[in-house]
Design a protein around this motif. Structure first.
Motif, PDB file in Angstrom:
ATOM      1  N   GLY A  28       7.964 -11.133  24.935  1.00 56.26           N
ATOM      2  CA  GLY A  28       8.047  -9.907  25.702  1.00 56.26           C
ATOM      3  C   GLY A  28       8.635  -8.731  24.935  1.00 56.26           C
ATOM      4  O   GLY A  28       8.673  -7.625  25.435  1.00 56.26           O
ATOM      5  N   ALA A  29       9.119  -8.937  23.733  1.00 59.54           N
ATOM      6  CA  ALA A  29       9.742  -7.861  22.972  1.00 59.54           C
ATOM      7  C   ALA A  29       8.706  -6.814  22.595  1.00 59.54           C
ATOM      8  O   ALA A  29       7.632  -7.134  22.121  1.00 59.54           O
ATOM      9  CB  ALA A  29      10.390  -8.428  21.717  1.00 59.54           C
ATOM     10  N   SER A  30       9.030  -5.536  22.839  1.00 63.58           N
ATOM     11  CA  SER A  30       8.087  -4.471  22.519  1.00 63.58           C
ATOM     12  C   SER A  30       8.247  -3.997  21.077  1.00 63.58           C
ATOM     13  O   SER A  30       7.294  -3.539  20.471  1.00 63.58           O
ATOM     14  CB  SER A  30       8.262  -3.315  23.489  1.00 63.58           C
ATOM     15  OG  SER A  30       9.588  -2.828  23.414  1.00 63.58           O
ATOM     16  N   ASP A  31       9.454  -4.074  20.542  1.00 67.71           N
ATOM     17  CA  ASP A  31       9.682  -3.643  19.163  1.00 67.71           C
ATOM     18  C   ASP A  31       9.408  -4.792  18.206  1.00 67.71           C
ATOM     19  O   ASP A  31       9.895  -5.904  18.409  1.00 67.71           O
ATOM     20  CB  ASP A  31      11.125  -3.177  18.983  1.00 67.71           C
ATOM     21  CG  ASP A  31      11.404  -1.886  19.728  1.00 67.71           C
ATOM     22  OD1 ASP A  31      10.453  -1.123  19.978  1.00 67.71           O
ATOM     23  OD2 ASP A  31      12.579  -1.645  20.056  1.00 67.71           O
ATOM     24  N   PRO A  32       8.653  -4.516  17.130  1.00 66.08           N
ATOM     25  CA  PRO A  32       8.403  -5.576  16.148  1.00 66.08           C
ATOM     26  C   PRO A  32       9.695  -6.013  15.456  1.00 66.08           C
ATOM     27  O   PRO A  32      10.623  -5.221  15.280  1.00 66.08           O
ATOM     28  CB  PRO A  32       7.461  -4.917  15.142  1.00 66.08           C
ATOM     29  CG  PRO A  32       6.967  -3.680  15.789  1.00 66.08           C
ATOM     30  CD  PRO A  32       7.974  -3.281  16.813  1.00 66.08           C
ATOM     31  N   VAL A  33       9.741  -7.260  15.054  1.00 70.78           N
ATOM     32  CA  VAL A  33      10.888  -7.821  14.341  1.00 70.78           C
ATOM     33  C   VAL A  33      10.744  -7.477  12.860  1.00 70.78           C
ATOM     34  O   VAL A  33       9.728  -7.807  12.246  1.00 70.78           O
ATOM     35  CB  VAL A  33      10.927  -9.356  14.518  1.00 70.78           C
ATOM     36  CG1 VAL A  33      12.056  -9.967  13.703  1.00 70.78           C
ATOM     37  CG2 VAL A  33      11.038  -9.726  15.983  1.00 70.78           C
ATOM     38  N   PRO A  34      11.740  -6.807  12.247  1.00 71.83           N
ATOM     39  CA  PRO A  34      11.640  -6.510  10.815  1.00 71.83           C
ATOM     40  C   PRO A  34      11.849  -7.769   9.981  1.00 71.83           C
ATOM     41  O   PRO A  34      12.768  -8.548  10.244  1.00 71.83           O
ATOM     42  CB  PRO A  34      12.757  -5.498  10.576  1.00 71.83           C
ATOM     43  CG  PRO A  34      13.631  -5.533  11.774  1.00 71.83           C
ATOM     44  CD  PRO A  34      12.902  -6.229  12.875  1.00 71.83           C
ATOM     45  N   VAL A  35      10.965  -7.976   9.008  1.00 71.79           N
ATOM     46  CA  VAL A  35      11.079  -9.119   8.106  1.00 71.79           C
ATOM     47  C   VAL A  35      10.895  -8.648   6.664  1.00 71.79           C
ATOM     48  O   VAL A  35      10.281  -7.614   6.414  1.00 71.79           O
ATOM     49  CB  VAL A  35      10.051 -10.238   8.437  1.00 71.79           C
ATOM     50  CG1 VAL A  35      10.296 -10.822   9.809  1.00 71.79           C
ATOM     51  CG2 VAL A  35       8.629  -9.719   8.339  1.00 71.79           C
ATOM     52  N   LYS A  36      11.447  -9.427   5.751  1.00 71.90           N
ATOM     53  CA  LYS A  36      11.289  -9.158   4.319  1.00 71.90           C
ATOM     54  C   LYS A  36      10.611 -10.353   3.681  1.00 71.90           C
ATOM     55  O   LYS A  36      10.794 -11.487   4.134  1.00 71.90           O
ATOM     56  CB  LYS A  36      12.653  -8.931   3.668  1.00 71.90           C
ATOM     57  CG  LYS A  36      13.319  -7.668   4.128  1.00 71.90           C
ATOM     58  CD  LYS A  36      14.615  -7.430   3.401  1.00 71.90           C
ATOM     59  CE  LYS A  36      15.231  -6.125   3.869  1.00 71.90           C
ATOM     60  NZ  LYS A  36      16.455  -5.812   3.164  1.00 71.90           N
ATOM     61  N   PRO A  37       9.843 -10.122   2.621  1.00 75.30           N
ATOM     62  CA  PRO A  37       9.207 -11.250   1.924  1.00 75.30           C
ATOM     63  C   PRO A  37      10.252 -12.232   1.410  1.00 75.30           C
ATOM     64  O   PRO A  37      11.267 -11.833   0.853  1.00 75.30           O
ATOM     65  CB  PRO A  37       8.463 -10.580   0.764  1.00 75.30           C
ATOM     66  CG  PRO A  37       8.295  -9.158   1.186  1.00 75.30           C
ATOM     67  CD  PRO A  37       9.482  -8.840   2.048  1.00 75.30           C
ATOM     68  N   GLN A  38       9.988 -13.529   1.627  1.00 74.09           N
ATOM     69  CA  GLN A  38      10.921 -14.588   1.229  1.00 74.09           C
ATOM     70  C   GLN A  38      10.524 -15.243  -0.094  1.00 74.09           C
ATOM     71  O   GLN A  38      11.364 -15.735  -0.807  1.00 74.09           O
ATOM     72  CB  GLN A  38      10.956 -15.661   2.313  1.00 74.09           C
ATOM     73  CG  GLN A  38      11.276 -15.126   3.680  1.00 74.09           C
ATOM     74  CD  GLN A  38      12.696 -15.371   4.073  1.00 74.09           C
ATOM     75  OE1 GLN A  38      13.282 -16.357   3.670  1.00 74.09           O
ATOM     76  NE2 GLN A  38      13.243 -14.493   4.864  1.00 74.09           N
ATOM     77  N   GLY A  39       9.230 -15.321  -0.353  1.00 74.37           N
ATOM     78  CA  GLY A  39       8.762 -16.010  -1.551  1.00 74.37           C
ATOM     79  C   GLY A  39       8.961 -17.508  -1.437  1.00 74.37           C
ATOM     80  O   GLY A  39       9.724 -17.992  -0.597  1.00 74.37           O
ATOM     81  N   GLY A  40       8.248 -18.246  -2.237  1.00 77.15           N
ATOM     82  CA  GLY A  40       8.423 -19.688  -2.317  1.00 77.15           C
ATOM     83  C   GLY A  40       7.972 -20.482  -1.109  1.00 77.15           C
ATOM     84  O   GLY A  40       8.380 -21.631  -0.942  1.00 77.15           O
ATOM     85  N   THR A  41       7.127 -19.910  -0.255  1.00 77.07           N
ATOM     86  CA  THR A  41       6.651 -20.669   0.896  1.00 77.07           C
ATOM     87  C   THR A  41       5.569 -21.649   0.464  1.00 77.07           C
ATOM     88  O   THR A  41       5.007 -21.540  -0.626  1.00 77.07           O
ATOM     89  CB  THR A  41       6.080 -19.754   1.999  1.00 77.07           C
ATOM     90  OG1 THR A  41       4.907 -19.105   1.516  1.00 77.07           O
ATOM     91  CG2 THR A  41       7.104 -18.745   2.459  1.00 77.07           C
ATOM     92  N   LEU A  42       5.265 -22.590   1.326  1.00 78.49           N
ATOM     93  CA  LEU A  42       4.198 -23.556   1.072  1.00 78.49           C
ATOM     94  C   LEU A  42       2.903 -23.054   1.694  1.00 78.49           C
ATOM     95  O   LEU A  42       2.911 -22.451   2.763  1.00 78.49           O
ATOM     96  CB  LEU A  42       4.568 -24.913   1.666  1.00 78.49           C
ATOM     97  CG  LEU A  42       5.879 -25.526   1.164  1.00 78.49           C
ATOM     98  CD1 LEU A  42       6.192 -26.802   1.932  1.00 78.49           C
ATOM     99  CD2 LEU A  42       5.799 -25.790  -0.328  1.00 78.49           C
ATOM    100  N   ASP A  43       1.792 -23.300   1.020  1.00 86.34           N
ATOM    101  CA  ASP A  43       0.456 -22.921   1.493  1.00 86.34           C
ATOM    102  C   ASP A  43       0.345 -21.451   1.890  1.00 86.34           C
ATOM    103  O   ASP A  43      -0.163 -21.136   2.971  1.00 86.34           O
ATOM    104  CB  ASP A  43       0.032 -23.801   2.685  1.00 86.34           C
ATOM    105  CG  ASP A  43       0.059 -25.276   2.343  1.00 86.34           C
ATOM    106  OD1 ASP A  43      -0.339 -25.626   1.221  1.00 86.34           O
ATOM    107  OD2 ASP A  43       0.489 -26.074   3.191  1.00 86.34           O
ATOM    108  N   PRO A  44       0.782 -20.515   1.050  1.00 79.38           N
ATOM    109  CA  PRO A  44       0.652 -19.103   1.421  1.00 79.38           C
ATOM    110  C   PRO A  44      -0.822 -18.710   1.548  1.00 79.38           C
ATOM    111  O   PRO A  44      -1.668 -19.183   0.788  1.00 79.38           O
ATOM    112  CB  PRO A  44       1.338 -18.356   0.284  1.00 79.38           C
ATOM    113  CG  PRO A  44       1.358 -19.298  -0.856  1.00 79.38           C
ATOM    114  CD  PRO A  44       1.354 -20.685  -0.278  1.00 79.38           C
TER     115      PRO A  44
END
Length: 130
Positions: A28-44
């Motif tokens: 239900g949140a109207s404002d997007p959640v700010p995120v930063k690139p993390q790197g090192g994820t699996l199956d990007p």
């Protein structure tokens, strides 16, 4: 007649289960959640974004997209390719090692990228499309 009723009952039950059990819920949140690139994820993999808004005199772009929750859907990296006519922004998401079981809950996310030169009249293109 009895077989016809049984088939109709099974079909009605299957339809009710399909309609009442959505595959994806949206927060239900109207404002997007700010995120930063993390790197090192699996199956990007490439992820389509929904909007790119120039900010700070066109020196930055605020990219917004809909995704899942971490640790199942994590922004790995953002690739920006600039030419004199367009700016191509490609988002890559993956999951972390400890992702475990993932639930399908949609979250609006946003990240900010810096451009080498102000946007000006250039077009912004989603690198995940096409």
């Amino acid at each position: 007649m009895r077989t016809t009723r049984r088939i109709a009952a099974i079909a009605a039950t299957a339809l009710a289960l399909t309609v009442s059990a959505p595959a994806l819920a949206v927060t239900g949140a109207s404002d997007p959640v700010p995120v930063k690139p993390q790197g090192g994820t699996l199956d990007p993999h490439k992820v389509r974004w929904e909007s790119a808004k120039p900010i700070r005199h066109g020196r930055y772009l605020r990219i917004t997209w809909t995704s899942g929750i971490a640790p199942c859907w994590v922004l790995d990296r953002v690739r920006v390719k600039e030419t004199s006519r367009k700016v191509t922004v490609t988002l890559y998401e993956g999951h972390t090692r400890n992702a475990g079981m993932c639930v399908l809950i949609a979250v609006r996310k946003t990240t900010t990228v810096r451009l080498r030169t102000p946007l000006g009249h250039r077009h912004v293109v989603d690198g995940a499309r096409g």
